[in-house]
Scaffold this motif. Sequence first.
Motif, short mmCIF file in Angstrom:
data_model
loop_
_atom_site.label_atom_id
_atom_site.label_comp_id
_atom_site.label_asym_id
_atom_site.label_seq_id
_atom_site.Cartn_x
_atom_site.Cartn_y
_atom_site.Cartn_z
N GLN A 182 -6.77 16.00 -5.13
CA GLN A 182 -7.18 17.20 -5.01
C GLN A 182 -6.12 18.13 -5.60
O GLN A 182 -4.94 17.92 -5.71
N PRO A 183 -6.31 19.39 -6.04
CA PRO A 183 -5.38 20.32 -6.57
C PRO A 183 -4.44 20.87 -5.64
O PRO A 183 -4.78 20.79 -4.54
N LEU A 184 -3.19 20.69 -6.18
CA LEU A 184 -2.13 21.07 -5.24
C LEU A 184 -2.10 22.60 -5.04
O LEU A 184 -1.51 23.33 -6.37
N SER A 185 -2.36 23.26 -4.26
CA SER A 185 -2.24 24.63 -4.29
C SER A 185 -1.54 25.29 -2.98
O SER A 185 -0.92 24.23 -2.31
N GLY A 186 -1.85 26.50 -2.38
CA GLY A 186 -1.33 26.65 -1.11
C GLY A 186 0.29 26.96 -0.99
O GLY A 186 1.16 26.39 -0.42
N LEU A 187 0.67 27.34 -2.41
CA LEU A 187 2.46 27.40 -2.61
C LEU A 187 2.75 28.45 -1.80
O LEU A 187 2.30 29.67 -1.29
N ASP A 188 4.16 28.17 -1.47
CA ASP A 188 4.99 29.12 -0.42
C ASP A 188 5.26 30.41 -1.30
O ASP A 188 5.47 30.58 -2.55
N GLN A 189 5.08 31.49 -0.38
CA GLN A 189 5.30 32.79 -1.08
C GLN A 189 6.59 32.91 -1.73
O GLN A 189 6.60 33.67 -2.99
N SER A 190 7.62 32.30 -1.29
CA SER A 190 8.84 32.70 -1.86
C SER A 190 9.02 32.04 -3.37
O SER A 190 9.70 32.50 -4.38
N PHE A 191 8.29 30.70 -3.51
CA PHE A 191 8.21 30.37 -4.89
C PHE A 191 7.18 31.07 -5.82
O PHE A 191 7.59 31.38 -7.09
N LYS A 192 6.27 31.81 -5.26
CA LYS A 192 5.27 32.50 -6.17
C LYS A 192 6.21 33.87 -6.64
O LYS A 192 5.85 34.22 -7.56
N ASP A 193 6.79 34.13 -5.72
CA ASP A 193 7.53 35.65 -5.82
C ASP A 193 8.77 35.44 -6.98
O ASP A 193 9.10 36.16 -7.76
N PHE A 194 9.42 34.14 -6.73
CA PHE A 194 10.49 33.80 -7.71
C PHE A 194 9.79 33.74 -9.20
O PHE A 194 10.87 33.97 -10.10
#
Length: 360
Positions: A182-194
């Motif tokens: 399955q696609p790996l999604s649901g990334l932590d917001q701190s990671f996306k913000d970085f």
Amino acid sequence: MNVFSNMKSSWNAKISSYQALDSKDKKTFWKETLINNAMYILILVAIIYTQAKNSYFLKPDSIVNIISLSAANIPIACGIAGCIVLTGTDLSAGRVVGLTACISASLLQSVTYATKMFPDLPVMPIWLVILIAIAVGGLVGWVNGFFVAKFSLHPFIVTLATQLIVYGCLLMYIMINGNNGQPLSGLDQSFKDFVTGSHLSVAGVPIPNYVFYAIVVVIFMWFMWNKTTFGKNMFAVGSSPEAANVSGVNVMKTTILVHTLAGCMYGITGFIESARIGSNQAGTGLNYECDAIAACVIGGVSFVGGTGKISGVVMGVFLLRIIFVALQFLSINQNLQYIIKGLIILIACSIDMRKYLVRK
């Protein structure tokens, strides 16, 4: 002022040299100039044509989009450029990006995400995940360099083999712990913000953070290529391994280091792509090496070896991305874009080889 004076003197010298040519030599000069710069001329024509057809092409949001897309591809292009300087290539680059992207995503999924790959694992520190991605990419690069240098195998064969190996590892990785591909999604917001967050805007359009990370990569690679013994040895080996060996350069060590550094760049690309895409799967990174190779050749990194500049690589990435964005603005069929991409690589390589034959 000295810089401008030197530029003026250089320009005046070129004009004087041109004026000293007879009519036949002048025709030859313009013919060679047009052929050698054909890619740049075609790209300029494409920009003008696209802007005429769609006035939004050069709007601030479109320009920022081009810069952002280019920045995401700069690390992999800078990495693969070193392999090309050694008269080789790296077909495994895209799959390494995919593997490191999926690893990064799996380690930085939100703890509240329902289908988290490692449910008992907390969100890992971002700096640690960056190091893991770089280490994984560097390991693959080391393997490539070792087999190329130790057994004198052609990089095409070695990296084709590692491409398949890495892809197999990627497929197995996304199957573990019941993820079942399955696609790996649901990334932590701190990671996306970085990665994709923004602290700077131009004309109200936010510039993603990874654009600045790409600038850091460019500065680092420029320093490595131009201000270190490693860089000098790389160009020496690319020009003539035999001559470099006679001069005391450790050809095997240099070849391994170039490929290892390239792998590290793929790891950085994978880390960035993980957050930029947001949903990582087996297809992540597919054909990324094609874009990187095309950008390098357009930017003047020669397959005959020993020639190339980081500034040229960056320019090549931007020019190639401008073409792709222009094709989208012109509503060109996406399937046709692959044909155009292939033609660009073919034409760029042909021009590069022609320059080499003329010099000989």
